[in-house]
Design a protein around this motif. Structure first.
Motif, PDB file in Angstrom:
ATOM      1  N   LYS A 164       0.821  -1.209   0.000  1.00 32.59           N
ATOM      2  CA  LYS A 164       0.000   0.000   0.000  1.00 32.59           C
ATOM      3  C   LYS A 164       0.858   1.264   0.000  1.00 32.59           C
ATOM      4  O   LYS A 164       0.570   2.217  -0.739  1.00 32.59           O
ATOM      5  CB  LYS A 164      -0.940   0.004   1.203  1.00 32.59           C
ATOM      6  N   HIS A 165       1.893   1.264   0.827  1.00 30.95           N
ATOM      7  CA  HIS A 165       2.702   2.480   0.941  1.00 30.95           C
ATOM      8  C   HIS A 165       3.529   2.737  -0.319  1.00 30.95           C
ATOM      9  O   HIS A 165       3.783   3.898  -0.672  1.00 30.95           O
ATOM     10  CB  HIS A 165       3.588   2.406   2.176  1.00 30.95           C
ATOM     11  N   LEU A 166       3.961   1.681  -1.007  1.00 36.53           N
ATOM     12  CA  LEU A 166       4.667   1.884  -2.271  1.00 36.53           C
ATOM     13  C   LEU A 166       3.726   2.526  -3.301  1.00 36.53           C
ATOM     14  O   LEU A 166       4.093   3.504  -3.962  1.00 36.53           O
ATOM     15  CB  LEU A 166       5.201   0.555  -2.798  1.00 36.53           C
ATOM     16  N   ALA A 167       2.534   1.979  -3.432  1.00 33.86           N
ATOM     17  CA  ALA A 167       1.581   2.532  -4.390  1.00 33.86           C
ATOM     18  C   ALA A 167       1.174   3.964  -4.009  1.00 33.86           C
ATOM     19  O   ALA A 167       1.061   4.842  -4.875  1.00 33.86           O
ATOM     20  CB  ALA A 167       0.357   1.630  -4.472  1.00 33.86           C
ATOM     21  N   GLY A 168       0.959   4.184  -2.719  1.00 33.82           N
ATOM     22  CA  GLY A 168       0.589   5.519  -2.263  1.00 33.82           C
ATOM     23  C   GLY A 168       1.697   6.525  -2.473  1.00 33.82           C
ATOM     24  O   GLY A 168       1.448   7.665  -2.894  1.00 33.82           O
ATOM     25  N   ALA A 169       2.926   6.124  -2.196  1.00 34.84           N
ATOM     26  CA  ALA A 169       4.062   7.021  -2.370  1.00 34.84           C
ATOM     27  C   ALA A 169       4.285   7.327  -3.845  1.00 34.84           C
ATOM     28  O   ALA A 169       4.654   8.452  -4.212  1.00 34.84           O
ATOM     29  CB  ALA A 169       5.320   6.397  -1.759  1.00 34.84           C
ATOM     30  N   SER A 170       4.064   6.340  -4.705  1.00 35.48           N
ATOM     31  CA  SER A 170       4.215   6.589  -6.141  1.00 35.48           C
ATOM     32  C   SER A 170       3.166   7.581  -6.622  1.00 35.48           C
ATOM     33  O   SER A 170       3.469   8.485  -7.415  1.00 35.48           O
ATOM     34  CB  SER A 170       4.091   5.274  -6.925  1.00 35.48           C
ATOM     35  N   ARG A 171       1.949   7.428  -6.153  1.00 38.22           N
ATOM     36  CA  ARG A 171       0.888   8.356  -6.551  1.00 38.22           C
ATOM     37  C   ARG A 171       1.245   9.782  -6.144  1.00 38.22           C
ATOM     38  O   ARG A 171       1.016  10.730  -6.910  1.00 38.22           O
ATOM     39  CB  ARG A 171      -0.437   7.940  -5.935  1.00 38.22           C
ATOM     40  N   ALA A 172       1.821   9.935  -4.953  1.00 42.13           N
ATOM     41  CA  ALA A 172       2.174  11.269  -4.462  1.00 42.13           C
ATOM     42  C   ALA A 172       3.347  11.868  -5.246  1.00 42.13           C
ATOM     43  O   ALA A 172       3.340  13.060  -5.565  1.00 42.13           O
ATOM     44  CB  ALA A 172       2.517  11.203  -2.980  1.00 42.13           C
ATOM     45  N   TYR A 201      13.636   4.839 -13.953  1.00 42.01           N
ATOM     46  CA  TYR A 201      14.536   4.608 -12.822  1.00 42.01           C
ATOM     47  C   TYR A 201      14.270   5.610 -11.700  1.00 42.01           C
ATOM     48  O   TYR A 201      14.147   5.236 -10.519  1.00 42.01           O
ATOM     49  CB  TYR A 201      15.961   4.719 -13.339  1.00 42.01           C
ATOM     50  N   THR A 202      14.157   6.873 -12.045  1.00 40.13           N
ATOM     51  CA  THR A 202      13.958   7.919 -11.047  1.00 40.13           C
ATOM     52  C   THR A 202      12.620   7.773 -10.341  1.00 40.13           C
ATOM     53  O   THR A 202      12.523   7.924  -9.113  1.00 40.13           O
ATOM     54  CB  THR A 202      14.069   9.302 -11.702  1.00 40.13           C
ATOM     55  N   MET A 203      11.581   7.455 -11.098  1.00 39.02           N
ATOM     56  CA  MET A 203      10.261   7.321 -10.483  1.00 39.02           C
ATOM     57  C   MET A 203      10.215   6.146  -9.507  1.00 39.02           C
ATOM     58  O   MET A 203       9.581   6.232  -8.440  1.00 39.02           O
ATOM     59  CB  MET A 203       9.190   7.169 -11.571  1.00 39.02           C
ATOM     60  N   ILE A 204      10.890   5.042  -9.831  1.00 38.60           N
ATOM     61  CA  ILE A 204      10.903   3.892  -8.918  1.00 38.60           C
ATOM     62  C   ILE A 204      11.678   4.221  -7.654  1.00 38.60           C
ATOM     63  O   ILE A 204      11.285   3.831  -6.548  1.00 38.60           O
ATOM     64  CB  ILE A 204      11.475   2.649  -9.622  1.00 38.60           C
ATOM     65  N   ALA A 205      12.776   4.972  -7.799  1.00 37.01           N
ATOM     66  CA  ALA A 205      13.543   5.384  -6.622  1.00 37.01           C
ATOM     67  C   ALA A 205      12.721   6.296  -5.722  1.00 37.01           C
ATOM     68  O   ALA A 205      12.706   6.148  -4.490  1.00 37.01           O
ATOM     69  CB  ALA A 205      14.839   6.072  -7.048  1.00 37.01           C
ATOM     70  N   LYS A 206      12.013   7.249  -6.306  1.00 42.02           N
ATOM     71  CA  LYS A 206      11.152   8.149  -5.528  1.00 42.02           C
ATOM     72  C   LYS A 206      10.077   7.352  -4.791  1.00 42.02           C
ATOM     73  O   LYS A 206       9.772   7.615  -3.615  1.00 42.02           O
ATOM     74  CB  LYS A 206      10.488   9.165  -6.457  1.00 42.02           C
ATOM     75  N   MET A 207       9.475   6.396  -5.464  1.00 44.47           N
ATOM     76  CA  MET A 207       8.429   5.579  -4.862  1.00 44.47           C
ATOM     77  C   MET A 207       8.948   4.857  -3.628  1.00 44.47           C
ATOM     78  O   MET A 207       8.286   4.842  -2.575  1.00 44.47           O
ATOM     79  CB  MET A 207       7.926   4.555  -5.890  1.00 44.47           C
ATOM     80  N   ASN A 208      10.111   4.248  -3.713  1.00 45.12           N
ATOM     81  CA  ASN A 208      10.662   3.512  -2.579  1.00 45.12           C
ATOM     82  C   ASN A 208      11.086   4.442  -1.454  1.00 45.12           C
ATOM     83  O   ASN A 208      10.947   4.088  -0.278  1.00 45.12           O
ATOM     84  CB  ASN A 208      11.846   2.652  -3.041  1.00 45.12           C
ATOM     85  N   ALA A 209      11.578   5.617  -1.795  1.00 44.91           N
ATOM     86  CA  ALA A 209      11.946   6.588  -0.755  1.00 44.91           C
ATOM     87  C   ALA A 209      10.724   7.030   0.032  1.00 44.91           C
ATOM     88  O   ALA A 209      10.734   7.051   1.271  1.00 44.91           O
ATOM     89  CB  ALA A 209      12.630   7.791  -1.392  1.00 44.91           C
ATOM     90  N   GLY A 210       9.659   7.360  -0.681  1.00 50.08           N
ATOM     91  CA  GLY A 210       8.430   7.776   0.003  1.00 50.08           C
ATOM     92  C   GLY A 210       7.838   6.653   0.834  1.00 50.08           C
ATOM     93  O   GLY A 210       7.378   6.887   1.966  1.00 50.08           O
TER      94      GLY A 210
END
Length: 486
Positions: A402-410, A468-477
């Motif tokens: 859930k948090h990965l998907a939510g962080a990616s959306r943000a 690559y950048t979007m996946i990194a941002k998702m995991n950071a969030g």
């Protein structure tokens, strides 16, 4: 001759379930059916010798090359990476174990019993992961601001620069000049660019560099050694470390085992993302509630060895939690994860009270975010769908999913399509899942078809910087959301 050919054709037909196109499934009244990629399989005719009971069939995901001879003989349907097996005596009747503890294309997921109307992806594009309507990040307003600060600081240019030149100090240590330095993937033993676990000098150089990088960011680090290998761990202490921890990890070794092995996508992309996320956390002054461990795992390619060692220590520490006088929770976690003296560990455990152990085991919760192959954009996925990341884990890994998907959306809006496969296999997330800890693998879509997998051609020109950048941002969030913020 015609009779012989007819007999051969009839025998061959018994080895597969009958199939029809998707539009014709409405004709299957009174029969069970399952969608497999772009077609439908259904109840076989009695003359085929196959069972008419849908429960006698099981499916699994994995490369064709990973299937044992026994599984190949029992395979009766499939598409892409999904395989259906005829097992009327049950999956426990298999005489050979499933190839599960290995790298991506040498392992398969757990067997799942087939059911009527199940829809199975061919693994090129899995179903979208849909956030529950009541989902919330759990962060305060200040925590949300901190998350945005972190994700905004992870830029495409910074990631690509890190991936290209992060090993500059290591190359200098090998006697190379800065003019000789071209890109990250030229790390090696002084003569061959590799991070293969089988090359002691290259492995030692990688460990030294990673440790130095984390330390320069201000983190307390350790080498978690096992045999001649070592995981590199950096600790960000939490304000409520008794509540557990969050791991952000990726393996740093590459293939082929011999010769040139730059490993830009597999898995320079994952390891570099861990470093860049750690750097963003340090620069933003993140103060998590749970302790966060940034980990670069050793020896994933020969069989998930580094993550298995890490998860084993983490699981053992949680099961036999202890508190030593004069040592705070974060320091204890460092000792438990990185101590090499098992006798000392046993002594410390013996000093803990039963009440303290019960208190710790009630509250500790360990979750892991793993990145492996997060930088290749498949040409097999329609451009209209945009960039695609697959979140691979069992459905019960609810929090990180859930948090990965939510962080990616943000962080990414609709620019990154987030899909989900509930049949995990073949990467470091398995080491945590097999210990009952929630863990999710982030991997680019259609990973089976990456043409440079484990080849010397796995170089920087295969990296898609936007994905690559979007996946990194998702995991950071997601890491901030899982760990909370004080």
């Amino acid at each position: 001759m015609r009779a012989v050919l007819s007999l051969v054709t009839a025998v061959a037909a018994t080895s597969e379930l009958p199939r029809i196109n998707l539009n014709a499934k409405s004709m299957l009244e009174g029969k069970w059916w399952a969608q497999v990629g772009d077609h439908v399989v259904h109840t076989p005719h009695a003359k085929t010798g196959l069972s008419s009971n849908v429960g006698d069939y099981y499916y699994a995901y994995g490369s064709h090359a990973a299937l044992s001879q026994e599984l190949q003989e029992k395979r009766v349907a499939g598409a892409g990476r999904v395989h259906i097996f005829h097992l009327p005596e049950g999956k426990d009747a298999l005489s050979t174990a499933l190839p599960k503890v290995s790298h991506r294309r040498d392992s398969v997921s757990a067997l799942v019993q087939l059911s009527h109307k199940v829809v199975l992806s061919d693994a090129k594009l899995f179903p979208d992961f849909n956030l529950p309507e009541d989902y919330a990040s759990g962060l305060s307003a200040s925590g949300q601001q901190k998350e945005k600060q972190v994700t905004d600081s992870i830029t495409s240019s910074a990631l690509m620069q890190k991936l290209k030149v992060q090993l500059a100090d290591m190359l200098l240590a090998l006697g190379l000049t800065r003019q000789d330095q071209k890109e990250l993937t030229e790390l090696g033993d002084g003569s061959t660019h590799t991070r293969s676990y089988s090359n002691p000098k290259a492995t030692a150089n990688a460990v030294s560099f990673l440790e130095k990088e984390f330390q320069e960011m201000g983190y307390r680090t350790c080498r978690q050694t096992f045999g001649d290998q070592a995981d590199v761990v950096a600790f960000l202490p939490g304000s409520d470390a008794d509540s557990g921890s969050v791991t952000v990890g990726a393996h740093y070794d590459s293939r082929p085992f011999e010769g040139l092995a730059p490993g830009a996508v597999d898995n320079g992309s994952g390891a570099t993302a861990v470093l860049e996320i750690a750097k963003a956390f340090a620069a933003a002054g993140v103060r998590p509630k749970k302790t966060i461990m940034f980990v670069c795992f050793a020896a994933e390619e020969p069989g998930l060895l580094g993550s298995a060692e890490f998860a084993k220590r983490l699981s053992s520490a949680a099961a036999s939690s202890f508190v030593q006088d004069g040592m705070n929770a974060s320091s204890q976690l460092v000792s438990r994860m990185c101590g090499s003296d098992s006798g000392s560990l046993a002594f410390m455990q013996a000093q803990s009270s039963a009440a303290t152990m019960r208190r710790r085991s009630r509250h500790e919760k360990h979750e892991a975010l793993v990145m492996d192959e997060v930088a290749w954009k498949s040409p097999n996925i329609d451009d209209s769908l945009g960039a695609v990341v697959n979140l691979e884990s069992y459905d019960w890994a609810t929090e990180p999913l859930k948090h990965l998907a939510g962080a990616s959306r943000a962080a990414n809006g609709e620019r990154l399509k987030v899909t989900h496969s509930s049949n995990p296999f073949g990467s470091d997330h398995m080491s945590f899942l097999e210990k009952g800890m929630q863990s999710v693998l982030s991997i680019h879509g259609d990973d089976e078809n990456y043409p440079h997998y484990h080849q010397s051609s796995d170089a920087m020109d295969q990296v898609n910087s936007e994905l690559y950048t979007m996946i990194a941002k998702m995991n950071a969030g997601a890491a901030i959301r899982l760990a909370g913020h004080a």
